[in-house]
Design a protein around this motif. Structure first.
Motif, PDB file in Angstrom:
ATOM      1  N   PRO A  47       0.842  -1.209   0.000  1.00  0.00           N
ATOM      2  CA  PRO A  47       0.000   0.000   0.000  1.00  0.00           C
ATOM      3  C   PRO A  47       0.871   1.251   0.000  1.00  0.00           C
ATOM      4  CG  PRO A  47      -0.830  -1.612   1.567  1.00  0.00           C
ATOM      5  CD  PRO A  47       0.478  -2.148   1.075  1.00  0.00           C
ATOM      6  N   THR A  48       0.422   2.266  -0.721  1.00  0.00           N
ATOM      7  CA  THR A  48       1.239   3.470  -0.909  1.00  0.00           C
ATOM      8  C   THR A  48       1.610   4.114   0.423  1.00  0.00           C
ATOM      9  OG1 THR A  48      -0.810   4.711  -1.214  1.00  0.00           O
ATOM     10  CG2 THR A  48       0.320   3.971  -3.197  1.00  0.00           C
ATOM     11  N   ASP A  49       0.628   4.295   1.305  1.00  0.00           N
ATOM     12  CA  ASP A  49       0.916   4.942   2.597  1.00  0.00           C
ATOM     13  C   ASP A  49       1.920   4.128   3.408  1.00  0.00           C
ATOM     14  OD1 ASP A  49      -0.819   6.903   1.905  1.00  0.00           O
ATOM     15  OD2 ASP A  49      -2.520   6.090   3.029  1.00  0.00           O
ATOM     16  N   GLU A  50       1.758   2.801   3.364  1.00  0.00           N
ATOM     17  CA  GLU A  50       2.673   1.940   4.126  1.00  0.00           C
ATOM     18  C   GLU A  50       4.096   2.050   3.598  1.00  0.00           C
ATOM     19  OE1 GLU A  50       3.330  -2.835   4.906  1.00  0.00           O
ATOM     20  OE2 GLU A  50       1.332  -2.073   4.449  1.00  0.00           O
ATOM     21  N   LEU A  51       4.236   2.071   2.255  1.00  0.00           N
ATOM     22  CA  LEU A  51       5.579   2.175   1.687  1.00  0.00           C
ATOM     23  C   LEU A  51       6.207   3.530   2.009  1.00  0.00           C
ATOM     24  CD1 LEU A  51       7.705   0.744  -0.040  1.00  0.00           C
ATOM     25  CD2 LEU A  51       6.753   1.902  -2.043  1.00  0.00           C
ATOM     26  N   HIS A  52       5.413   4.581   1.961  1.00  0.00           N
ATOM     27  CA  HIS A  52       5.954   5.908   2.292  1.00  0.00           C
ATOM     28  C   HIS A  52       6.495   5.927   3.723  1.00  0.00           C
ATOM     29  CE1 HIS A  52       3.138   7.818  -0.947  1.00  0.00           C
ATOM     30  NE2 HIS A  52       4.164   7.176  -1.469  1.00  0.00           N
ATOM     31  N   GLU A  53       5.758   5.315   4.645  1.00  0.00           N
ATOM     32  CA  GLU A  53       6.219   5.297   6.041  1.00  0.00           C
ATOM     33  C   GLU A  53       7.504   4.486   6.182  1.00  0.00           C
ATOM     34  OE1 GLU A  53       3.119   3.909   8.548  1.00  0.00           O
ATOM     35  OE2 GLU A  53       1.736   5.537   8.071  1.00  0.00           O
ATOM     36  N   LEU A  54       7.569   3.342   5.490  1.00  0.00           N
ATOM     37  CA  LEU A  54       8.765   2.497   5.581  1.00  0.00           C
ATOM     38  C   LEU A  54       9.993   3.228   5.032  1.00  0.00           C
ATOM     39  CD1 LEU A  54       7.207  -0.908   4.422  1.00  0.00           C
ATOM     40  CD2 LEU A  54       8.047  -0.363   6.715  1.00  0.00           C
ATOM     41  N   LEU A  68      20.846  13.142  -0.029  1.00  0.00           N
ATOM     42  CA  LEU A  68      19.500  12.925  -0.563  1.00  0.00           C
ATOM     43  C   LEU A  68      18.626  14.165  -0.456  1.00  0.00           C
ATOM     44  CD1 LEU A  68      18.852   9.372   0.927  1.00  0.00           C
ATOM     45  CD2 LEU A  68      19.661   9.957  -1.354  1.00  0.00           C
ATOM     46  N   GLY A  69      19.200  15.278   0.009  1.00  0.00           N
ATOM     47  CA  GLY A  69      18.417  16.502   0.128  1.00  0.00           C
ATOM     48  C   GLY A  69      17.312  16.353   1.151  1.00  0.00           C
ATOM     49  N   THR A  70      16.232  17.085   0.915  1.00  0.00           N
ATOM     50  CA  THR A  70      15.102  17.052   1.851  1.00  0.00           C
ATOM     51  C   THR A  70      13.897  16.335   1.273  1.00  0.00           C
ATOM     52  OG1 THR A  70      14.354  19.190   1.000  1.00  0.00           O
ATOM     53  CG2 THR A  70      15.835  19.224   2.919  1.00  0.00           C
ATOM     54  N   GLN A  71      14.108  15.647   0.184  1.00  0.00           N
ATOM     55  CA  GLN A  71      12.980  14.978  -0.480  1.00  0.00           C
ATOM     56  C   GLN A  71      12.396  13.891   0.413  1.00  0.00           C
ATOM     57  OE1 GLN A  71      13.941  13.104  -4.224  1.00  0.00           O
ATOM     58  NE2 GLN A  71      11.996  13.719  -5.103  1.00  0.00           N
ATOM     59  N   SER A  72      11.074  13.823   0.452  1.00  0.00           N
ATOM     60  CA  SER A  72      10.394  12.814   1.279  1.00  0.00           C
ATOM     61  C   SER A  72      10.258  11.506   0.512  1.00  0.00           C
ATOM     62  CB  SER A  72       9.011  13.318   1.672  1.00  0.00           C
ATOM     63  OG  SER A  72       8.199  13.438   0.515  1.00  0.00           O
ATOM     64  N   ALA A  73       9.751  10.473   1.210  1.00  0.00           N
ATOM     65  CA  ALA A  73       9.547   9.176   0.569  1.00  0.00           C
ATOM     66  C   ALA A  73       8.549   9.287  -0.570  1.00  0.00           C
ATOM     67  CB  ALA A  73       9.059   8.169   1.611  1.00  0.00           C
ATOM     68  N   LYS A  74       7.498  10.091  -0.360  1.00  0.00           N
ATOM     69  CA  LYS A  74       6.509  10.241  -1.429  1.00  0.00           C
ATOM     70  C   LYS A  74       7.151  10.869  -2.672  1.00  0.00           C
ATOM     71  CE  LYS A  74       1.974  12.172  -2.434  1.00  0.00           C
ATOM     72  NZ  LYS A  74       2.404  12.641  -3.750  1.00  0.00           N
ATOM     73  N   GLY A  75       8.059  11.841  -2.456  1.00  0.00           N
ATOM     74  CA  GLY A  75       8.738  12.448  -3.587  1.00  0.00           C
ATOM     75  C   GLY A  75       9.597  11.438  -4.337  1.00  0.00           C
ATOM     76  N   PHE A  76      10.320  10.597  -3.580  1.00  0.00           N
ATOM     77  CA  PHE A  76      11.124   9.557  -4.239  1.00  0.00           C
ATOM     78  C   PHE A  76      10.228   8.605  -5.025  1.00  0.00           C
ATOM     79  CE2 PHE A  76      14.436  10.686  -1.088  1.00  0.00           C
ATOM     80  CZ  PHE A  76      15.512  10.808  -1.963  1.00  0.00           C
ATOM     81  N   ARG A  95     -10.263   1.044  -1.276  1.00  0.00           N
ATOM     82  CA  ARG A  95     -10.216   2.300  -2.012  1.00  0.00           C
ATOM     83  C   ARG A  95      -8.802   2.839  -2.153  1.00  0.00           C
ATOM     84  NH1 ARG A  95     -15.368   5.773   0.368  1.00  0.00           N
ATOM     85  NH2 ARG A  95     -16.992   4.335  -0.340  1.00  0.00           N
ATOM     86  N   GLY A  96      -7.832   2.219  -1.528  1.00  0.00           N
ATOM     87  CA  GLY A  96      -6.460   2.705  -1.572  1.00  0.00           C
ATOM     88  C   GLY A  96      -5.746   2.323  -2.853  1.00  0.00           C
ATOM     89  N   GLU A  97      -4.453   2.582  -2.882  1.00  0.00           N
ATOM     90  CA  GLU A  97      -3.613   2.242  -4.026  1.00  0.00           C
ATOM     91  C   GLU A  97      -2.373   1.511  -3.540  1.00  0.00           C
ATOM     92  OE1 GLU A  97      -3.202   6.267  -5.629  1.00  0.00           O
ATOM     93  OE2 GLU A  97      -4.239   5.571  -7.420  1.00  0.00           O
ATOM     94  N   THR A  98      -1.769   0.771  -4.431  1.00  0.00           N
ATOM     95  CA  THR A  98      -0.573  -0.002  -4.078  1.00  0.00           C
ATOM     96  C   THR A  98       0.541   0.293  -5.074  1.00  0.00           C
ATOM     97  OG1 THR A  98      -1.279  -1.885  -5.413  1.00  0.00           O
ATOM     98  CG2 THR A  98      -1.934  -1.868  -3.091  1.00  0.00           C
ATOM     99  N   TYR A  99       1.779   0.023  -4.628  1.00  0.00           N
ATOM    100  CA  TYR A  99       2.943   0.076  -5.507  1.00  0.00           C
ATOM    101  C   TYR A  99       3.387  -1.355  -5.809  1.00  0.00           C
ATOM    102  CZ  TYR A  99       3.742   5.071  -4.549  1.00  0.00           C
ATOM    103  OH  TYR A  99       3.624   6.421  -4.460  1.00  0.00           O
ATOM    104  N   GLU A 100       3.918  -1.565  -6.987  1.00  0.00           N
ATOM    105  CA  GLU A 100       4.563  -2.823  -7.334  1.00  0.00           C
ATOM    106  C   GLU A 100       5.713  -2.536  -8.291  1.00  0.00           C
ATOM    107  OE1 GLU A 100       0.841  -4.273  -9.240  1.00  0.00           O
ATOM    108  OE2 GLU A 100       2.222  -4.949 -10.785  1.00  0.00           O
ATOM    109  N   LEU A 101       6.644  -3.465  -8.367  1.00  0.00           N
ATOM    110  CA  LEU A 101       7.826  -3.267  -9.204  1.00  0.00           C
ATOM    111  C   LEU A 101       7.496  -3.592 -10.653  1.00  0.00           C
ATOM    112  CD1 LEU A 101      10.678  -2.393  -8.446  1.00  0.00           C
ATOM    113  CD2 LEU A 101      11.349  -4.788  -8.408  1.00  0.00           C
TER     114      LEU A 101
END
Length: 485
Positions: A47-54, A68-76, A95-101
């Motif tokens: 899940p997108t939120d979970e990956l951002h937190e990790l 790495l500057g100040t870029q957040s996980a969501k920016g990466f 209703r959420g979204e997920t990331y996959e490779l």
């Protein structure tokens, strides 16, 4: 011969290939390490939120060693998505979204892994496999049947000689060094499977898009696509890629082939030479069939989803509305092209349209983040073992996505040979592919299609999705009849 055509082709590839784009990125170490950590297993979706937190947690440590500057996980993640290294999709069942490779991401990480731990390709087993494949292809494509007949006779003579040596006890088991080489070759081939699954899925997405474009582009008299869909033809499955995948998927799901595959894996892992393999290699071999089934199931789900979507799209006649809209847009563009010389694009034309945009509100309406609201309290301790209510397990089975088709097939295959069998018997012959979910599913099926022996108990053993082996003692459930879902 000039090298210019090749150089130009590579230049075009460098500008459009996501794998090369990832490998030459400035943040490659961070990108490869993070994506390899969270998407290392096939068909992994986070899940997108979970990956951002990790990743935000990882960045706290990574920033001490990398700029790495100040870029957040969501920016990466947004940047990696633009590079087509990861894919963002709507989550199934929520209703959420997920990331996959993506396939390009799998390829890049595999290349990096091979550079970190290089494997020699100049092995005896690989040369033998190459030579045998070439010989087999040369014989199978030869229109002269006498050559194939001669090859089969020679093969029979070799088999007869080997049988004679075996019976006389002259043949020694395969040298452990050669056996290890063959295992390494098998693992190298297996490493490409996740990328292959992702590539097949992406190809089906392209086919789905191409078919929708064809539906909109052709008129009713020319559109064979629409007529075939009306007749119930699954055009994606009938494509070359679809037929190739269906053949692969059918072989993976064939109970006899799967049982033989699992049996061979167990026998190999029990050999003496296998005890010297790294733990990671043993785990990959043990989970090979499960990973292929998961990847195949994932692609099959995509295939089914696209086929249903196309049928709904055509039968609901929505394509006619979209055609009319497409025609109007083309007419408007055609009219606007010459008009742009006399009228500015932002000139008032006396018409307005409400577009679906995000409503603006005062900053006072923003709810600040309160970390204390997410405080889960003290860490939970280990629970003591106890009894589980079977009725509750059955309820869980109905609510979860258990592959009952696979379990029913396993039960029927076992009953064809043994006549009857308990849940433990079936589980020994066909190990759990979904961890506890498979066990719960078998118990639920046995309750409906078998007998419950309340006077006896049996021990069930399975390996969870986290590769941890677990056991449970339950009332003995016996299958007595075939299961037809």
């Amino acid at each position: 011969m000039s090298v210019l055509p090749t150089a130009l082709a590579i230049q075009r590839l460098s500008g459009a290939n996501a794998t090369i784009d990832m490998l030459r990125a400035n943040t490659l170490p961070v990108m490869a390490a993070v994506l390899g950590e969270y998407f290392g297993s096939p068909s992994t979706r986070v899940p997108t939120d979970e990956l951002h937190e990790l990743i935000d947690a990882d960045l706290q440590t990574l920033r001490e060693h990398f700029d790495l500057g100040t870029q957040s996980a969501k920016g990466f993640c947004d940047g990696w998505r633009e590079k087509k290294v990861i894919i963002r999709r709507a989550a199934e069942g929520s209703r959420g979204e997920t990331y996959e490779l993506s396939a390009a991401g799998f390829d890049a990480i595999r290349i990096i892994d091979q550079l970190i731990t290089p494997q020699s390709t100049l092995t005896e087993s690989r040369l033998m496999t190459l030579a045998q494949s070439l010989q087999s292809l040369a014989i199978d494509t030869d229109p002269d049947t006498s050559r194939k007949l001669r090859a089969l006779e020679q093969q029979r003579e070799r088999l007869d000689e080997e049988i004679t040596r075996l019976r006389s006890g002259e043949v020694e088991p395969l040298d452990p060094r050669v056996a290890t080489e063959r295992i390494t070759d098998i693992l190298l081939q297996a490493q490409g499977l996740p990328a292959d699954f992702a590539r097949v899925r992406a190809r089906f997405e392209d086919l789905n898009q191409e078919l929708r474009v064809a539906i909109l582009s052709l008129d009713d008299h020319q559109s064979n696509v629409i007529m075939e869909i009306f007749r119930g033809v699954d055009l994606i499955s009938e494509s070359d890629e679809g037929r190739t995948f269906q053949a692969f998927s059918g072989l993976i799901r064939d109970p006899e082939s799967s049982a033989a595959f699992e049996s061979n894996v167990r026998e190999i892992l029990n050999r003496d030479f296998a005890s010297q393999l790294p733990a990671n290699a043993r785990r990959q071999i043990r989970n090979l069939l499960r990973d292929m089934k998961m990847g195949s199931r994932d692609v099959q789900g995509t295939l089914t989803e696209f086929a249903r979507g196309l049928r709904r799209y055509v039968r609901s006649q929505d394509y006619q509305r979209d055609r009319a809209l497409r025609t109007l847009i083309q007419e408007a563009l055609s009219t606007a092209a010459p008009a742009r010389m006399a009228i500015k694009p932002f000139t008032e034309i006396g018409m307005s349209i409400d577009l679906p945009v995000i409503s603006m509100s005062s900053i006072g309406g923003v709810s600040p983040h309160d970390p204390s609201a997410f405080d889960a309290g003290e860490l939970l301790g280990d629970a003591e073992s106890g009894e589980v209510d079977l009725a509750q397990l059955v309820l869980i089975a109905r609510e979860s996505e258990i592959d009952f088709a696979e379990l029913s097939s396993n039960v029927n295959s076992y009953l064809e040979v043994a006549g009857t069998g308990s849940v433990a018997d079936v589980l020994r012959e066909f190990p759990s592919s979904q961890g506890l979910a498979s066990v719960v599913g078998l118990l639920a099926l046995a309750t409906r299609h078998g007998l419950v022996d309340t006077d006896n108990a049996e021990q069930l053993t399975w390996t969870g999705l986290d590769d941890v082996t677990r056991t449970a003692t339950v009332t003995r459930h016996v299958f007595t009849e075939r299961i037809d879902l």
